[in-house]
Write a protein that holds these residues in place. Structure first.
Motif, PDB file in Angstrom:
ATOM      1  N   MET A  90       0.829  -1.190   0.000  1.00  0.00           N
ATOM      2  CA  MET A  90       0.000   0.000   0.000  1.00  0.00           C
ATOM      3  C   MET A  90       0.873   1.254   0.000  1.00  0.00           C
ATOM      4  O   MET A  90       1.895   1.306   0.660  1.00  0.00           O
ATOM      5  N   LYS A  91       0.459   2.224  -0.762  1.00  0.00           N
ATOM      6  CA  LYS A  91       1.215   3.464  -0.904  1.00  0.00           C
ATOM      7  C   LYS A  91       1.064   4.319   0.351  1.00  0.00           C
ATOM      8  O   LYS A  91      -0.042   4.678   0.733  1.00  0.00           O
ATOM      9  N   PRO A  92       2.189   4.660   1.015  1.00  0.00           N
ATOM     10  CA  PRO A  92       2.088   5.469   2.227  1.00  0.00           C
ATOM     11  C   PRO A  92       1.766   6.938   1.930  1.00  0.00           C
ATOM     12  O   PRO A  92       2.253   7.502   0.956  1.00  0.00           O
ATOM     13  N   LYS A  93       0.943   7.532   2.779  1.00  0.00           N
ATOM     14  CA  LYS A  93       0.574   8.937   2.620  1.00  0.00           C
ATOM     15  C   LYS A  93       1.647   9.820   3.252  1.00  0.00           C
ATOM     16  O   LYS A  93       2.151   9.528   4.325  1.00  0.00           O
ATOM     17  N   ILE A  94       1.965  10.887   2.551  1.00  0.00           N
ATOM     18  CA  ILE A  94       2.907  11.874   3.060  1.00  0.00           C
ATOM     19  C   ILE A  94       2.089  13.057   3.559  1.00  0.00           C
ATOM     20  O   ILE A  94       1.281  13.616   2.819  1.00  0.00           O
ATOM     21  N   SER A  95       2.285  13.405   4.822  1.00  0.00           N
ATOM     22  CA  SER A  95       1.456  14.469   5.398  1.00  0.00           C
ATOM     23  C   SER A  95       2.099  15.844   5.321  1.00  0.00           C
ATOM     24  O   SER A  95       1.390  16.843   5.262  1.00  0.00           O
ATOM     25  N   SER A  96       3.443  15.912   5.329  1.00  0.00           N
ATOM     26  CA  SER A  96       4.054  17.240   5.295  1.00  0.00           C
ATOM     27  C   SER A  96       5.539  17.182   4.971  1.00  0.00           C
ATOM     28  O   SER A  96       6.167  16.126   5.031  1.00  0.00           O
ATOM     29  N   THR A  97       6.071  18.357   4.651  1.00  0.00           N
ATOM     30  CA  THR A  97       7.510  18.533   4.482  1.00  0.00           C
ATOM     31  C   THR A  97       7.852  19.953   4.903  1.00  0.00           C
ATOM     32  O   THR A  97       7.017  20.852   4.826  1.00  0.00           O
ATOM     33  N   SER A  98       9.058  20.103   5.361  1.00  0.00           N
ATOM     34  CA  SER A  98       9.628  21.425   5.602  1.00  0.00           C
ATOM     35  C   SER A  98      11.120  21.283   5.325  1.00  0.00           C
ATOM     36  O   SER A  98      11.599  20.161   5.096  1.00  0.00           O
ATOM     37  N   PHE A  99      11.845  22.375   5.341  1.00  0.00           N
ATOM     38  CA  PHE A  99      13.265  22.306   5.006  1.00  0.00           C
ATOM     39  C   PHE A  99      13.956  21.308   5.942  1.00  0.00           C
ATOM     40  O   PHE A  99      13.971  21.487   7.146  1.00  0.00           O
ATOM     41  N   GLY A 100      14.462  20.216   5.376  1.00  0.00           N
ATOM     42  CA  GLY A 100      15.201  19.228   6.148  1.00  0.00           C
ATOM     43  C   GLY A 100      14.397  18.064   6.690  1.00  0.00           C
ATOM     44  O   GLY A 100      14.950  17.199   7.364  1.00  0.00           O
ATOM     45  N   SER A 101      13.092  17.998   6.384  1.00  0.00           N
ATOM     46  CA  SER A 101      12.318  16.858   6.881  1.00  0.00           C
ATOM     47  C   SER A 101      11.107  16.567   5.994  1.00  0.00           C
ATOM     48  O   SER A 101      10.645  17.409   5.240  1.00  0.00           O
TER      49      SER A 101
END
Length: 120
Positions: free
Chosen positions: A1-12
């Protein structure tokens, strides 16, 4: 199953409620791995250009599409040899700044893999 990505910020980047502080690859089965950017850095002196060797590591047999997050402002690119390799494998590559690539990843269907650069 494809994992959901909830967020990103610089470096994470946060995938399935787990935050990674490094570039990642997501496999067809949903496994998240640390990107092996040294494969490109040793050739180009930077991890902002994906080498053929790294492209071979990123690719997974059966993948039809690669969504590549090119960094917060979009610095990462494929080398000519990497582009040719993905074409030969009949794997379409879509490059977008990481925040946009995440939105596309979360909506994607089919046999899709991903690589996300979390800085730059």
């Amino acid at each position: 199953m494809k994992p959901k990505i909830s967020s990103t910020s610089f470096g994470s980047i946060t995938v399935k409620k787990k935050t990674f502080e490094n570039d990642i690859i997501i496999r067809l089965g949903g496994q998240v791995e640390k990107r092996r950017k040294k494969l490109s850095k040793k050739l180009y002196g930077t991890s902002h250009k994906v080498s053929l060797e790294e492209a071979k590591y990123i690719y997974e047999k059966g993948a039809e599409k690669l969504i590549m997050g090119t960094g917060q402002t979009g610095y990462v690119e494929l080398s000519k040899k990497a582009k040719k390799y993905f074409r030969k494998k009949d794997c379409k590559v879509k490059l977008f700044p990481t925040p946009k690539a995440i939105k596309i990843w979360n909506k994607s269907k089919g046999k899709t893999i991903a690589m996300f650069h979390v800085t730059c």
